[in-house]
Design a protein around this motif. Structure first.
Motif, PDB file in Angstrom:
ATOM      1  N   ASN A  60       1.861 -15.891   6.714  1.00  0.00           N
ATOM      2  CA  ASN A  60       2.841 -16.406   6.781  1.00  0.00           C
ATOM      3  C   ASN A  60       3.208 -17.918   7.238  1.00  0.00           C
ATOM      4  O   ASN A  60       2.913 -18.505   8.232  1.00  0.00           O
ATOM      5  CB  ASN A  60       3.354 -15.559   8.439  1.00  0.00           C
ATOM      6  CG  ASN A  60       5.070 -16.116   8.661  1.00  0.00           C
ATOM      7  OD1 ASN A  60       5.511 -16.987   8.228  1.00  0.00           O
ATOM      8  ND2 ASN A  60       5.511 -15.222   9.767  1.00  0.00           N
ATOM      9  N   THR A  61       3.431 -18.564   6.125  1.00  0.00           N
ATOM     10  CA  THR A  61       3.476 -20.137   6.305  1.00  0.00           C
ATOM     11  C   THR A  61       4.005 -20.761   7.168  1.00  0.00           C
ATOM     12  O   THR A  61       4.162 -21.959   7.228  1.00  0.00           O
ATOM     13  CB  THR A  61       3.573 -20.459   4.789  1.00  0.00           C
ATOM     14  OG1 THR A  61       4.779 -20.171   4.298  1.00  0.00           O
ATOM     15  CG2 THR A  61       2.451 -20.002   3.871  1.00  0.00           C
ATOM     16  N   VAL A  62       5.107 -19.968   7.663  1.00  0.00           N
ATOM     17  CA  VAL A  62       5.852 -20.506   8.645  1.00  0.00           C
ATOM     18  C   VAL A  62       4.978 -21.032  10.028  1.00  0.00           C
ATOM     19  O   VAL A  62       5.338 -22.025  10.828  1.00  0.00           O
ATOM     20  CB  VAL A  62       7.344 -19.711   9.002  1.00  0.00           C
ATOM     21  CG1 VAL A  62       8.011 -20.288  10.293  1.00  0.00           C
ATOM     22  CG2 VAL A  62       8.135 -19.710   7.997  1.00  0.00           C
ATOM     23  N   ILE A  63       4.241 -19.976  10.470  1.00  0.00           N
ATOM     24  CA  ILE A  63       3.480 -20.232  11.700  1.00  0.00           C
ATOM     25  C   ILE A  63       1.888 -20.169  11.386  1.00  0.00           C
ATOM     26  O   ILE A  63       1.112 -20.204  12.323  1.00  0.00           O
ATOM     27  CB  ILE A  63       3.887 -18.918  12.700  1.00  0.00           C
ATOM     28  CG1 ILE A  63       3.558 -17.539  12.104  1.00  0.00           C
ATOM     29  CG2 ILE A  63       5.277 -19.186  12.947  1.00  0.00           C
ATOM     30  CD1 ILE A  63       3.622 -16.475  13.007  1.00  0.00           C
ATOM     31  N   GLU A  64       1.553 -20.028  10.332  1.00  0.00           N
ATOM     32  CA  GLU A  64       0.169 -19.910   9.822  1.00  0.00           C
ATOM     33  C   GLU A  64      -0.366 -20.948   8.791  1.00  0.00           C
ATOM     34  O   GLU A  64       0.304 -21.448   7.882  1.00  0.00           O
ATOM     35  CB  GLU A  64      -0.284 -18.583   9.406  1.00  0.00           C
ATOM     36  CG  GLU A  64      -0.222 -17.338  10.377  1.00  0.00           C
ATOM     37  CD  GLU A  64      -0.299 -16.234   9.949  1.00  0.00           C
ATOM     38  OE1 GLU A  64      -0.916 -15.236  10.728  1.00  0.00           O
ATOM     39  OE2 GLU A  64      -0.092 -15.910   8.716  1.00  0.00           O
ATOM     40  N   ASN A  65      -1.688 -21.492   9.195  1.00  0.00           N
ATOM     41  CA  ASN A  65      -2.265 -22.360   7.894  1.00  0.00           C
ATOM     42  C   ASN A  65      -3.227 -21.261   7.145  1.00  0.00           C
ATOM     43  O   ASN A  65      -3.881 -20.274   7.767  1.00  0.00           O
ATOM     44  CB  ASN A  65      -2.943 -23.620   8.699  1.00  0.00           C
ATOM     45  CG  ASN A  65      -2.215 -24.583   9.164  1.00  0.00           C
ATOM     46  OD1 ASN A  65      -1.086 -24.921   8.651  1.00  0.00           O
ATOM     47  ND2 ASN A  65      -2.546 -24.918  10.326  1.00  0.00           N
ATOM     48  N   TYR A  66      -3.538 -21.852   6.143  1.00  0.00           N
ATOM     49  CA  TYR A  66      -4.850 -21.021   5.200  1.00  0.00           C
ATOM     50  C   TYR A  66      -5.790 -21.958   4.922  1.00  0.00           C
ATOM     51  O   TYR A  66      -5.353 -23.163   4.452  1.00  0.00           O
ATOM     52  CB  TYR A  66      -4.014 -19.864   4.400  1.00  0.00           C
ATOM     53  CG  TYR A  66      -3.401 -20.574   3.170  1.00  0.00           C
ATOM     54  CD1 TYR A  66      -4.062 -21.282   2.130  1.00  0.00           C
ATOM     55  CD2 TYR A  66      -1.842 -20.694   3.505  1.00  0.00           C
ATOM     56  CE1 TYR A  66      -3.220 -21.608   0.952  1.00  0.00           C
ATOM     57  CE2 TYR A  66      -1.290 -21.337   2.258  1.00  0.00           C
ATOM     58  CZ  TYR A  66      -1.824 -21.739   1.294  1.00  0.00           C
ATOM     59  OH  TYR A  66      -0.983 -21.917   0.278  1.00  0.00           O
ATOM     60  N   VAL A 117      -7.107 -17.461   7.555  1.00  0.00           N
ATOM     61  CA  VAL A 117      -5.698 -17.716   8.024  1.00  0.00           C
ATOM     62  C   VAL A 117      -5.730 -17.774   9.614  1.00  0.00           C
ATOM     63  O   VAL A 117      -6.169 -17.005  10.317  1.00  0.00           O
ATOM     64  CB  VAL A 117      -4.686 -16.474   7.707  1.00  0.00           C
ATOM     65  CG1 VAL A 117      -3.158 -16.848   8.131  1.00  0.00           C
ATOM     66  CG2 VAL A 117      -4.811 -16.374   6.104  1.00  0.00           C
ATOM     67  N   THR A 118      -5.060 -18.839   9.960  1.00  0.00           N
ATOM     68  CA  THR A 118      -4.955 -19.246  11.374  1.00  0.00           C
ATOM     69  C   THR A 118      -3.468 -19.738  11.719  1.00  0.00           C
ATOM     70  O   THR A 118      -2.791 -20.055  10.919  1.00  0.00           O
ATOM     71  CB  THR A 118      -6.118 -20.389  11.834  1.00  0.00           C
ATOM     72  OG1 THR A 118      -6.066 -21.799  10.946  1.00  0.00           O
ATOM     73  CG2 THR A 118      -7.402 -19.748  11.695  1.00  0.00           C
ATOM     74  N   LEU A 119      -3.335 -19.588  13.048  1.00  0.00           N
ATOM     75  CA  LEU A 119      -2.042 -19.887  13.532  1.00  0.00           C
ATOM     76  C   LEU A 119      -1.834 -21.474  13.676  1.00  0.00           C
ATOM     77  O   LEU A 119      -2.977 -21.963  13.834  1.00  0.00           O
ATOM     78  CB  LEU A 119      -1.853 -19.560  14.829  1.00  0.00           C
ATOM     79  CG  LEU A 119      -1.586 -17.878  15.092  1.00  0.00           C
ATOM     80  CD1 LEU A 119      -1.544 -17.080  16.458  1.00  0.00           C
ATOM     81  CD2 LEU A 119      -0.047 -17.483  14.300  1.00  0.00           C
ATOM     82  N   LYS A 120      -0.633 -21.819  13.358  1.00  0.00           N
ATOM     83  CA  LYS A 120      -0.666 -23.497  13.580  1.00  0.00           C
ATOM     84  C   LYS A 120      -0.567 -23.771  15.017  1.00  0.00           C
ATOM     85  O   LYS A 120      -0.521 -23.103  15.760  1.00  0.00           O
ATOM     86  CB  LYS A 120       0.872 -23.901  12.713  1.00  0.00           C
ATOM     87  CG  LYS A 120       0.867 -23.559  11.281  1.00  0.00           C
ATOM     88  CD  LYS A 120       2.250 -24.098  10.753  1.00  0.00           C
ATOM     89  CE  LYS A 120       2.363 -23.959   9.196  1.00  0.00           C
ATOM     90  NZ  LYS A 120       3.550 -24.537   8.585  1.00  0.00           N
ATOM     91  N   ASN A 121      -0.973 -25.249  14.933  1.00  0.00           N
ATOM     92  CA  ASN A 121      -1.172 -25.782  16.336  1.00  0.00           C
ATOM     93  C   ASN A 121       0.369 -25.664  17.103  1.00  0.00           C
ATOM     94  O   ASN A 121       1.432 -25.843  16.199  1.00  0.00           O
ATOM     95  CB  ASN A 121      -1.537 -27.198  16.222  1.00  0.00           C
ATOM     96  CG  ASN A 121      -3.026 -27.231  16.092  1.00  0.00           C
ATOM     97  OD1 ASN A 121      -3.826 -26.302  16.270  1.00  0.00           O
ATOM     98  ND2 ASN A 121      -3.392 -28.358  15.438  1.00  0.00           N
ATOM     99  N   GLY A 122       0.334 -25.143  18.309  1.00  0.00           N
ATOM    100  CA  GLY A 122       1.598 -25.158  18.773  1.00  0.00           C
ATOM    101  C   GLY A 122       2.409 -23.867  19.007  1.00  0.00           C
ATOM    102  O   GLY A 122       3.314 -23.734  19.649  1.00  0.00           O
ATOM    103  N   VAL A 123       1.625 -22.902  17.899  1.00  0.00           N
ATOM    104  CA  VAL A 123       2.127 -21.567  17.859  1.00  0.00           C
ATOM    105  C   VAL A 123       1.358 -20.692  19.009  1.00  0.00           C
ATOM    106  O   VAL A 123       0.323 -20.909  18.934  1.00  0.00           O
ATOM    107  CB  VAL A 123       2.024 -21.047  16.663  1.00  0.00           C
ATOM    108  CG1 VAL A 123       2.549 -19.316  16.597  1.00  0.00           C
ATOM    109  CG2 VAL A 123       2.757 -21.585  15.684  1.00  0.00           C
ATOM    110  N   LEU A 124       2.093 -19.988  19.967  1.00  0.00           N
ATOM    111  CA  LEU A 124       1.429 -19.337  21.024  1.00  0.00           C
ATOM    112  C   LEU A 124       0.633 -18.170  20.419  1.00  0.00           C
ATOM    113  O   LEU A 124       1.071 -17.495  19.403  1.00  0.00           O
ATOM    114  CB  LEU A 124       2.689 -18.551  21.810  1.00  0.00           C
ATOM    115  CG  LEU A 124       3.486 -19.808  22.790  1.00  0.00           C
ATOM    116  CD1 LEU A 124       4.295 -18.668  23.283  1.00  0.00           C
ATOM    117  CD2 LEU A 124       2.527 -20.450  23.569  1.00  0.00           C
TER     118      LEU A 124
END
Length: 80
Positions: free
Chosen positions: A68-74, A7-14
């Motif tokens: 948290n699929t709003v701010i994370e990719n998996y 799980v990683t943060l989406k691009n653009g998320v601080l």
């Protein structure tokens, strides 16, 4: 069946934790690091024997709890 979910943060998320790690690496003498993004790794052992069923189950886990699929990719990796 074994699975790994990354799980990683989406691009653009601080990513303040990634920024803190980057600063710490620099202060420890590890220069040249330009951007750190932190994430989570989940290693699971499933009773499933069908890879498609396992992937469906893992996707449900990610969508409901692990990410948290709003701010994370998996990303899901399955091995036998």
């Amino acid at each position: 069946m074994k699975a790994r979910v990354t799980v990683t943060l989406k691009n653009g998320v601080l990513d303040p934790q990634g920024q803190a790690i980057e600063g710490s690496l620099a202060s420890l003498g590890f220069g040249g690091v330009k951007g750190v993004r932190q994430g989570k790794v989940f290693d699971l052992v499933l009773e499933a024997t069908d890879e498609a069923a396992a992937r469906t189950q893992l996707t449900g886990m990610c969508e409901k709890l692990l990410a948290n699929t709003v701010i994370e990719n998996y990303q899901i990796e399955i091995s036998n």
